[in-house]
Design a protein around this motif. Structure first.
Motif, short mmCIF file in Angstrom:
data_model
loop_
_atom_site.label_atom_id
_atom_site.label_comp_id
_atom_site.label_asym_id
_atom_site.label_seq_id
_atom_site.Cartn_x
_atom_site.Cartn_y
_atom_site.Cartn_z
N HIS A 159 0.83 -1.21 0.00
CA HIS A 159 0.00 0.00 0.00
C HIS A 159 0.87 1.26 0.00
CE1 HIS A 159 1.03 -1.18 4.07
NE2 HIS A 159 0.91 0.08 4.44
N ARG A 160 2.09 1.18 0.57
CA ARG A 160 2.97 2.36 0.68
C ARG A 160 4.03 2.24 -0.42
NH1 ARG A 160 2.52 5.34 4.86
NH2 ARG A 160 1.83 3.64 6.20
N ALA A 168 -3.16 -3.38 -2.20
CA ALA A 168 -3.57 -2.79 -0.92
C ALA A 168 -3.67 -3.80 0.20
CB ALA A 168 -4.92 -2.10 -1.11
N VAL A 172 -2.44 -6.28 2.81
CA VAL A 172 -1.14 -6.49 3.45
C VAL A 172 -0.70 -7.95 3.27
CG1 VAL A 172 0.12 -6.46 5.63
CG2 VAL A 172 -1.51 -4.64 5.12
N ASP A 174 6.86 -3.96 8.56
CA ASP A 174 6.95 -4.85 9.73
C ASP A 174 5.62 -5.56 9.98
OD1 ASP A 174 6.71 -1.88 10.31
OD2 ASP A 174 5.83 -2.69 12.15
N GLY A 175 4.50 -4.88 9.66
CA GLY A 175 3.18 -5.48 9.88
C GLY A 175 2.94 -6.70 9.00
N ALA A 176 3.50 -6.71 7.80
CA ALA A 176 3.27 -7.81 6.86
C ALA A 176 3.90 -9.11 7.35
CB ALA A 176 3.82 -7.44 5.48
N ASN A 228 9.15 0.34 10.36
CA ASN A 228 8.89 1.70 10.86
C ASN A 228 8.17 1.65 12.22
OD1 ASN A 228 6.29 0.99 10.20
ND2 ASN A 228 6.03 2.52 8.59
N TYR A 252 5.47 0.58 13.32
CA TYR A 252 4.01 0.62 13.46
C TYR A 252 3.28 -0.10 12.33
CZ TYR A 252 4.81 3.91 17.15
OH TYR A 252 5.23 4.47 18.33
C1 TPP Z 1 -4.89 -8.32 5.08
C2 TPP Z 1 -5.02 -6.89 5.53
N1 TPP Z 1 -5.23 -6.64 6.82
C3 TPP Z 1 -5.34 -5.36 7.26
C4 TPP Z 1 -5.26 -4.32 6.36
C5 TPP Z 1 -5.34 -2.87 6.86
N2 TPP Z 1 -3.99 -2.29 6.81
C6 TPP Z 1 -3.60 -1.50 5.79
S1 TPP Z 1 -2.02 -1.00 5.94
C7 TPP Z 1 -1.84 -1.79 7.41
C8 TPP Z 1 -0.56 -1.68 8.19
C9 TPP Z 1 0.55 -2.45 7.64
O1 TPP Z 1 1.69 -2.18 8.41
P1 TPP Z 1 3.12 -2.38 7.79
O2 TPP Z 1 3.14 -3.66 7.02
O3 TPP Z 1 4.08 -2.26 8.89
O4 TPP Z 1 3.27 -1.21 6.74
P2 TPP Z 1 3.35 0.37 7.00
O5 TPP Z 1 1.96 0.90 6.86
O6 TPP Z 1 3.92 0.60 8.34
O7 TPP Z 1 4.23 0.87 5.91
C10 TPP Z 1 -3.02 -2.47 7.76
C11 TPP Z 1 -3.18 -3.27 8.98
C12 TPP Z 1 -5.06 -4.63 5.00
N3 TPP Z 1 -4.97 -3.69 4.08
N4 TPP Z 1 -4.92 -5.93 4.61
#
Ligand code: TPP
Ligand code: MG
Length: 328
Positions: free
Chosen positions: A66-67, A115, A117, A146-148, A175, A177
């Motif tokens: 997404h970023r 979009a 994750v 880090d969330g992925a 990052n 978060y």
């Molecule tokens: C499967 C899924 N779960 C939740 C979301 C909502 N969501 C969008 S971005 C995000 C955060 C992801 O964090 P990270 O991977 O660390 O990337 P950052 O935004 O910090 O660059 C979440 C939970 C999503 N888009 N897809």
């Protein structure tokens, strides 16, 4: 000298300016209401994509999240086609259908961003499998946050990459978060992401993603290792997002992170540090840097003019599938 190639020093600086200043322009124009898609900015996180940009060729492939603006630009994606995509125009890299989170430029090996994750992780591993089957000498880069790493699909894909010794580079921009949740609220105390991933059989490294010089050195070494056939590598690089998770504003007032933490990371800003390194080593004058930045600003102005004056997709085509390659 850690970046001994003069062209690379200049190209990295150009990328840093392009990513920062283009996203600052998005933030400035966003309130006009003409960009109708969500937008996740990488301002503050430019160091890793810029450092990696000169380690790859257009035959190396990359997928993103997404970023993804910074990754698309670092890979050589066309700024005009990206800005037009964010404006939803037919001249955008996804025909105006995808917006900020669905960028693609196949002409430079940027195979797409999505979009969801974790969604592109198995795609990137699959691309590396195809490179291996075809005996190509190139690699696939999977950009993740880090969330992925908390998505199940990461483990399936990383396991497969290790099992098949695939030429894939996972670049984790840590990052701290995932939206508003800090790592301390998501993972057990003391866990280190790269140590956990090492348990899957991947070679892992970690470093300072805001120190462009050391990040570049690490990524150059890692890309060489993968190209020599030594298998998949996971690199975790620390960095920090300055703006809100999604959108052009600052959001420290929400309280999920402290002003103090934010200010401490702003001091570690990747661009000023790289400029300082160039100046300290007599590699570039302040005037030369200012000239590069001015050229980059002109490129950005042209991209916004192009996007604003391009037509929307014709209504009669909106129910048609568009296969986008990102090429104009
Ligand atoms: C499967 C899924 N779960 C939740 C979301 C909502 N969501 C969008 S971005 C995000 C955060 C992801 O964090 P990270 O991977 O660390 O990337 P950052 O935004 O910090 O660059 C979440 C939970 C999503 N888009 N897809
Ligand atoms: Mg994150």
């Amino acid at each position: 000298m850690l970046i001994d190639n003069l062209d690379h020093q200049q190209q990295i600086l150009e990328k840093l300016y392009l990513i920062r200043d283009l996203e600052e322009a998005i933030a400035k124009h966003y309130p006009e209401g003409e960009m109708r898609c969500p937008t996740h900015l990488s301002i503050g996180q430019e160091g890793v994509p810029a450092a990696l940009s000169v380690c790859l060729t257009h035959e190396d492939l990359a997928v993103s999240t997404h970023r993804s603006h910074a990754h698309y630009l670092a890979k050589g994606g066309c700024p005009k086609a990206m800005v037009a995509e964010i404006y939803g125009k037919a001249s955008g890299c996804s025909g105006g259908r995808g917006g900020s989170m669905h960028l693609i430029d196949e002409s430079v090996g940027f195979k797409g961003s999505t979009a969801i994750v974790g969604n592109t992780i198995p795609i990137g591993v699959g691309l590396a499998l195809s490179q291996k089957i075809r005996k190509e000498k190139n690699i696939s880069v999977v950009f993740v946050g880090d969330g992925a790493i908390e998505e199940g699909v990461f483990y399936e894909a990383a396991n497969f990459a290790a099992l098949k010794n695939l030429p894939v580079l996972f670049v984790c921009e840590n990052n701290l978060y995932s939206v508003y949740s800090g790592l301390e609220n998501r993972q057990p105390k003391g866990r280190k992401i790269n140590e956990m991933v090492a348990g899957l059989g991947l070679k892992t490294y970690s470093g300072d993603g805001n120190d462009v010089v050391s990040a570049h050195q690490l990524l150059t070494q890692v890309v060489d290792e993968i190209k020599r056939g030594e298998g998949p590598v996971f690199v975790e690089l620390s960095t920090y997002r300055w703006r809100e998770h999604c959108g052009p504003n600052y959001d420290n007032q929400l309280g999920y992170r402290s002003e103090e933490e934010f200010l401490s990371w702003q001091k570690l800003e990747p661009i000023a540090r790289f400029e300082q390194w160039l100046a300290d080593n007599n590699l570039m004058t302040q005037q030369a840097m200012a000239n590069i930045r001015q050229q980059v600003k002109e490129t950005i102005n042209q991209a916004f003019d192009f996007a604003k004056t391009s037509p929307f997709p014709d209504a009669s085509t909106l129910d048609k599938h568009v296969y986008a390659t990102g090429e104009q």
